[in-house]
Scaffold this motif. Structure first.
Motif, PDB file in Angstrom:
ATOM      1  N   GLN A  46      17.284  -3.229   1.087  1.00  0.00           N
ATOM      2  CA  GLN A  46      15.836  -3.436   1.132  1.00  0.00           C
ATOM      3  C   GLN A  46      15.322  -3.501   2.570  1.00  0.00           C
ATOM      4  OE1 GLN A  46      15.341  -6.777  -1.577  1.00  0.00           O
ATOM      5  NE2 GLN A  46      16.289  -5.575  -3.218  1.00  0.00           N
ATOM      6  N   SER A  50      13.479  -0.596   1.698  1.00  0.00           N
ATOM      7  CA  SER A  50      12.579  -1.335   0.829  1.00  0.00           C
ATOM      8  C   SER A  50      13.065  -1.203  -0.632  1.00  0.00           C
ATOM      9  CB  SER A  50      11.145  -0.826   1.045  1.00  0.00           C
ATOM     10  OG  SER A  50      10.267  -1.586   0.265  1.00  0.00           O
ATOM     11  N   HIS A  51      12.118  -1.055  -1.568  1.00  0.00           N
ATOM     12  CA  HIS A  51      12.531  -0.888  -2.971  1.00  0.00           C
ATOM     13  C   HIS A  51      12.427   0.579  -3.376  1.00  0.00           C
ATOM     14  CE1 HIS A  51      12.118  -5.241  -2.805  1.00  0.00           C
ATOM     15  NE2 HIS A  51      12.828  -5.288  -3.917  1.00  0.00           N
TER      16      HIS A  51
END
Ligand code: 5AD
Length: 351
Positions: A46, A50-51
């Motif tokens: 992450q 990130s996602h």
């Protein structure tokens, strides 16, 4: 030796371990240690990505293969495999469908098929790059000469996937015919890197005769090579191969190896592979939760999908590309991630 938990924390800080330390972690792993690993791996995933989940459209354009790898369903001596190759128009129409679904990377994967000469490959690469200049073209067509790799790169290919399969030479020779060697395989990877490709390597988890020491050697090789991507998946037996009755690799060990890879190379592109989705219905989601950040859905025409069988029970052999894309979207959203429309280059070199 330090306890295994502190090895994990040292790995997260220093991105390196010795062969003995890797072996101890792999051989001594417990469900509790794995949970801790996955949480550290997700922090790194992450932090860098990130996602976001990157997608690649996989086009399996030929299942002819001159090789006879003992584990593989499209090995030359499998006379039961129905062979096919796609025409350039068919490949381009897969790209069109994929582009409209948000894919910005096309992976041309195939057996080592002599029909696809350098000239035909160059033509194909140029045709795709001229129609989709905002897309990356990834090749996954096995071992070729350095000159061929250079010519494909000059034609516009951006990336190349070639799993090293297993680093250990003796283990390699138990999985492959005598015409192939670990050393030659590794040389191809060094050549590809040297030419300037973004390179993906990888290995099977739980292949016959594999030991924790072999996996430790795989990780040391990956540390040295510093690839942009590492594709790993469980070995799954194919009924028409010499390994038909060998046990499959496990979800559990594959997830553990994904977590270790994320800590070894925090910025690496790590696919949750089709093989992982094949041994467990939620294998790809679990892969993402162990540190993976890439998924490679199939864009091959449904008419040929059931023929590109490297192993038994492969998923999505009868789903349309659009269905696969939608399912993936739902699966990733359900675990708090999002599928993005982007080339999805590795962050290995940008910082
Ligand atoms: N099980 C799992 N993975 C396999 N591959 C080939 N055969 C099998 C199998 N039986 C993997 C190899 C190859 C990639 C394209 O598929 O690692 O590099």
């Amino acid at each position: 030796m330090e306890d295994l938990r502190s090895l994990l924390y040292r790995l997260k800080e220093q991105h390196t371990l010795t062969k003995e330390e890797w072996t101890a972690l792999i051989a001594g792993r417990t469900p509790k240690l794995a949970r801790e690993l996955f949480s550290l791996a997700r922090q790194e995933q992450q932090r860098w990505y990130s996602h976001d989940i990157y997608i690649r459209g996989l086009i399996e354009f030929t299942n002819y293969c001159r090789n006879d790898c003992l584990y593989c369903g499209i090995r030359r001596s499998n006379k039961n495999a129905a062979r096919y190759r796609l025409s350039q128009e068919e490949i381009l129409s897969c790209c069109r469908a994929g582009y409209d679904l948000g894919f910005r990377t096309f992976v041309l994967q195939g057996g080592e098929d002599s029909y696809f000469t350098d000239e035909r490959m160059i033509d194909l690469i140029q045709a795709i790059k001229s129609r989709y200049p905002d897309c990356a073209v990834t090749l996954s067509i096995g071992e070729r000469s350095r000159e061929s790799y250079q010519a494909f790169f000059d034609a516009g290919a951006d990336r190349y996937l070639l799993r090293h399969e297993t680093f250990n030479g003796e283990h390699y020779s138990r999985l492959h015919p005598p015409s192939l060697s670990a050393a030659r395989r590794q040389q191809c990877l060094w050549d590809l890197k040297d030419i300037g490709y973004q390179v993906g390597t990888g290995f099977m988890v739980g292949s016959p005769f594999q030991t924790p020491e072999h996996l430790a050697e795989d990780l040391l090789f990956i540390e040295k090579l510093q690839p942009h991507m590492v594709g790993i998946g469980p070995f799954i037996p194919h009924h028409d191969t010499p390994f038909a009755t060998e046990p499959a690799g496990t979800l559990e060990l594959t997830l553990f190896m994904l977590g270790l890879l994320r800590l070894l190379l925090p910025k690496v592109l790590l696919p949750a592979t089709t093989a992982l989705g094949t041994i467990s219905p939620d294998g790809r989601e679990q892969g993402v939760l162990a540190g993976a950040n890439v998924v490679m859905p199939n864009l091959s025409p449904t008419s040929v999908r059931a023929k590109y069988l490297l192993y038994d029970n492969k998923i999505a052999v009868d789903a349309e590309a659009a269905e696969g894309r939608e399912l993936l979207e739902r699966q990733m959203t359900a675990i708090g991630y999002r599928v993005v429309t982007a080339r999805g280059d590795s962050r290995m070199t940008d910082i």
